[in-house]
Design a protein around this motif. Structure first.
Motif, PDB file in Angstrom:
ATOM      1  N   TRP A  10       0.957  -1.042  -0.099  1.00  0.00           N
ATOM      2  CA  TRP A  10       0.019   0.056   0.080  1.00  0.00           C
ATOM      3  C   TRP A  10       0.835   1.289   0.095  1.00  0.00           C
ATOM      4  O   TRP A  10       0.357   2.231  -0.913  1.00  0.00           O
ATOM      5  CB  TRP A  10      -0.908  -0.093   1.160  1.00  0.00           C
ATOM      6  CG  TRP A  10      -1.826   0.841   1.266  1.00  0.00           C
ATOM      7  CD1 TRP A  10      -3.070   1.264   0.671  1.00  0.00           C
ATOM      8  CD2 TRP A  10      -1.556   2.344   1.871  1.00  0.00           C
ATOM      9  NE1 TRP A  10      -3.313   2.477   1.054  1.00  0.00           N
ATOM     10  CE2 TRP A  10      -2.642   3.341   1.576  1.00  0.00           C
ATOM     11  CE3 TRP A  10      -0.297   2.910   2.553  1.00  0.00           C
ATOM     12  CZ2 TRP A  10      -2.704   4.638   2.298  1.00  0.00           C
ATOM     13  CZ3 TRP A  10      -0.648   4.050   3.093  1.00  0.00           C
ATOM     14  CH2 TRP A  10      -1.593   4.873   2.828  1.00  0.00           C
ATOM     15  N   LEU A  11       1.885   1.390   0.726  1.00  0.00           N
ATOM     16  CA  LEU A  11       2.813   2.472   0.652  1.00  0.00           C
ATOM     17  C   LEU A  11       3.494   2.717  -0.424  1.00  0.00           C
ATOM     18  O   LEU A  11       3.751   3.585  -0.717  1.00  0.00           O
ATOM     19  CB  LEU A  11       3.900   2.290   2.010  1.00  0.00           C
ATOM     20  CG  LEU A  11       3.302   2.489   3.361  1.00  0.00           C
ATOM     21  CD1 LEU A  11       4.271   2.179   4.402  1.00  0.00           C
ATOM     22  CD2 LEU A  11       3.089   3.832   3.704  1.00  0.00           C
ATOM     23  N   ALA A  17       0.348   9.259  -2.957  1.00  0.00           N
ATOM     24  CA  ALA A  17      -1.051  10.122  -3.376  1.00  0.00           C
ATOM     25  C   ALA A  17      -1.637  10.395  -1.787  1.00  0.00           C
ATOM     26  O   ALA A  17      -2.159  11.683  -2.155  1.00  0.00           O
ATOM     27  CB  ALA A  17      -1.912   9.480  -3.904  1.00  0.00           C
ATOM     28  N   LEU A  18      -1.551   9.476  -0.949  1.00  0.00           N
ATOM     29  CA  LEU A  18      -2.205   9.969   0.322  1.00  0.00           C
ATOM     30  C   LEU A  18      -1.442  11.023   1.007  1.00  0.00           C
ATOM     31  O   LEU A  18      -2.130  12.230   1.443  1.00  0.00           O
ATOM     32  CB  LEU A  18      -2.050   8.931   1.065  1.00  0.00           C
ATOM     33  CG  LEU A  18      -2.609   9.231   2.696  1.00  0.00           C
ATOM     34  CD1 LEU A  18      -4.310   9.454   2.524  1.00  0.00           C
ATOM     35  CD2 LEU A  18      -2.309   7.878   3.630  1.00  0.00           C
ATOM     36  N   VAL A  23      -1.476  16.908   2.455  1.00  0.00           N
ATOM     37  CA  VAL A  23      -0.735  18.280   2.372  1.00  0.00           C
ATOM     38  C   VAL A  23      -1.834  19.069   1.686  1.00  0.00           C
ATOM     39  O   VAL A  23      -1.954  20.300   2.268  1.00  0.00           O
ATOM     40  CB  VAL A  23       0.459  18.146   1.500  1.00  0.00           C
ATOM     41  CG1 VAL A  23       0.965  19.442   1.244  1.00  0.00           C
ATOM     42  CG2 VAL A  23       1.566  17.187   2.348  1.00  0.00           C
ATOM     43  N   PHE A  24      -2.541  18.967   0.950  1.00  0.00           N
ATOM     44  CA  PHE A  24      -3.415  19.840   0.278  1.00  0.00           C
ATOM     45  C   PHE A  24      -4.626  20.173   1.147  1.00  0.00           C
ATOM     46  O   PHE A  24      -4.781  21.250   1.276  1.00  0.00           O
ATOM     47  CB  PHE A  24      -4.141  19.104  -0.988  1.00  0.00           C
ATOM     48  CG  PHE A  24      -5.273  19.956  -1.669  1.00  0.00           C
ATOM     49  CD1 PHE A  24      -5.145  21.031  -2.498  1.00  0.00           C
ATOM     50  CD2 PHE A  24      -6.627  19.557  -1.389  1.00  0.00           C
ATOM     51  CE1 PHE A  24      -6.070  21.791  -2.869  1.00  0.00           C
ATOM     52  CE2 PHE A  24      -7.640  20.131  -1.856  1.00  0.00           C
ATOM     53  CZ  PHE A  24      -7.372  21.225  -2.753  1.00  0.00           C
ATOM     54  N   LEU A  42       5.500  14.826   6.570  1.00  0.00           N
ATOM     55  CA  LEU A  42       6.697  15.215   5.306  1.00  0.00           C
ATOM     56  C   LEU A  42       7.791  14.608   5.844  1.00  0.00           C
ATOM     57  O   LEU A  42       8.608  14.059   4.875  1.00  0.00           O
ATOM     58  CB  LEU A  42       6.629  16.680   5.218  1.00  0.00           C
ATOM     59  CG  LEU A  42       5.446  17.455   4.772  1.00  0.00           C
ATOM     60  CD1 LEU A  42       5.539  19.048   4.798  1.00  0.00           C
ATOM     61  CD2 LEU A  42       5.242  17.248   3.544  1.00  0.00           C
ATOM     62  N   PHE A  43       8.364  14.630   6.938  1.00  0.00           N
ATOM     63  CA  PHE A  43       9.614  14.164   7.353  1.00  0.00           C
ATOM     64  C   PHE A  43       9.640  12.260   6.853  1.00  0.00           C
ATOM     65  O   PHE A  43      10.324  12.010   6.375  1.00  0.00           O
ATOM     66  CB  PHE A  43       9.781  14.174   8.863  1.00  0.00           C
ATOM     67  CG  PHE A  43      11.145  13.633   9.343  1.00  0.00           C
ATOM     68  CD1 PHE A  43      12.401  14.563   9.095  1.00  0.00           C
ATOM     69  CD2 PHE A  43      11.298  12.438   9.812  1.00  0.00           C
ATOM     70  CE1 PHE A  43      13.477  14.064   9.715  1.00  0.00           C
ATOM     71  CE2 PHE A  43      12.476  11.993  10.262  1.00  0.00           C
ATOM     72  CZ  PHE A  43      13.713  12.785  10.219  1.00  0.00           C
ATOM     73  N   THR A  44       8.179  11.931   7.511  1.00  0.00           N
ATOM     74  CA  THR A  44       8.160  10.454   7.247  1.00  0.00           C
ATOM     75  C   THR A  44       8.336  10.021   5.579  1.00  0.00           C
ATOM     76  O   THR A  44       8.782   9.189   5.051  1.00  0.00           O
ATOM     77  CB  THR A  44       6.866   9.887   7.790  1.00  0.00           C
ATOM     78  OG1 THR A  44       7.009  10.128   9.321  1.00  0.00           O
ATOM     79  CG2 THR A  44       6.678   8.538   7.711  1.00  0.00           C
ATOM     80  N   ALA A  45       7.564  10.985   5.112  1.00  0.00           N
ATOM     81  CA  ALA A  45       7.258  10.736   3.638  1.00  0.00           C
ATOM     82  C   ALA A  45       8.677  10.717   2.838  1.00  0.00           C
ATOM     83  O   ALA A  45       9.158   9.843   2.002  1.00  0.00           O
ATOM     84  CB  ALA A  45       6.527  11.892   2.983  1.00  0.00           C
TER      85      ALA A  45
END
Length: 204
Positions: A10-11, A17-18, A23-24, A42-45
């Motif tokens: 899933w990740l 996209a998630l 963020v939006f 954001l840091f995790t992304a």
């Protein structure tokens, strides 16, 4: 093991996209006042990209999230134009809290341009920035320029910091499911806490 495989799959294909959607909506629909952890997200992304769990190059991830943030701010700006001064009389709701609005408004009045540049790093200020700019009569072109610079600095700093950590410690990829579940627990826990406070302290 099945849960781990589902989480990783899933990740890999849905995580980007998630993150972009979250963020939006953080500033586009004021959900930043309800769903916590914009910086953590954001840091995790960036971290997941660094350990190759998000199947997108960092050179594409950062611009994508910057665009999502700017579009969210523009949506919030549009809402601010539509709502006008009605927010001055908006009662407390699950999402909207007058104390947050007053705090953000006072900060914005003291530092209008600086708020758009550095306010991205301040959770409550970040969410209300577009509404305040619109209600103050700031031209769209000026708002877009200032918030664009703020979004670039905010997104780049946090995502690249996470990416750097992931590149430095690639073994963190073994714990991706725990990182994911920790973020889910943070979001759900905060939502439950806010719902409890709303129910027991409606005027807080």
């Amino acid at each position: 093991m099945t849960m781990l495989l589902l989480t990783n799959s899933w990740l890999e294909w849905g995580g980007t996209a998630l993150v972009a959607v979250l963020v939006f909506v953080e500033t586009g629909f004021l959900l930043g006042l309800v769903v916590p952890g914009g910086e953590t997200l954001l840091f995790t992304a960036g971290l997941l990209c660094g350990v190759d769990q998000l199947k997108i190059p960092i050179a594409l991830l950062v611009p994508l999230l910057i665009v999502s943030a700017v579009l969210g701010d523009l949506t919030g700006f549009w809402l601010g134009q539509k709502l006008g001064n009605r927010l001055e009389h908006q009662p407390n709701t699950f999402i909207f809290k007058r104390r947050y609005w007053e705090k953000a408004k006072n900060y914005y009045r003291q530092h209008p341009h600086r708020t758009l540049l550095v306010g991205r790093f301040l959770p409550i200020i970040r969410t209300f920035n577009p509404l305040l700019a619109a209600s103050s009569g700031m031209p769209l072109s000026r708002f877009l320029g200032l918030t664009g610079v703020g979004c670039v600095a905010y997104i780049s700093t946090l995502v690249l910091a996470g990416y750097w950590l992931g590149q430095l410690f690639p073994e963190l990829g073994q714990y991706v499911e725990y990182i994911f579940m920790g973020i889910v627990a943070l979001v759900i826990g905060t939502l439950l806490l806010k719902a409890y406070q709303e129910r027991n302290q409606p005027d807080a």
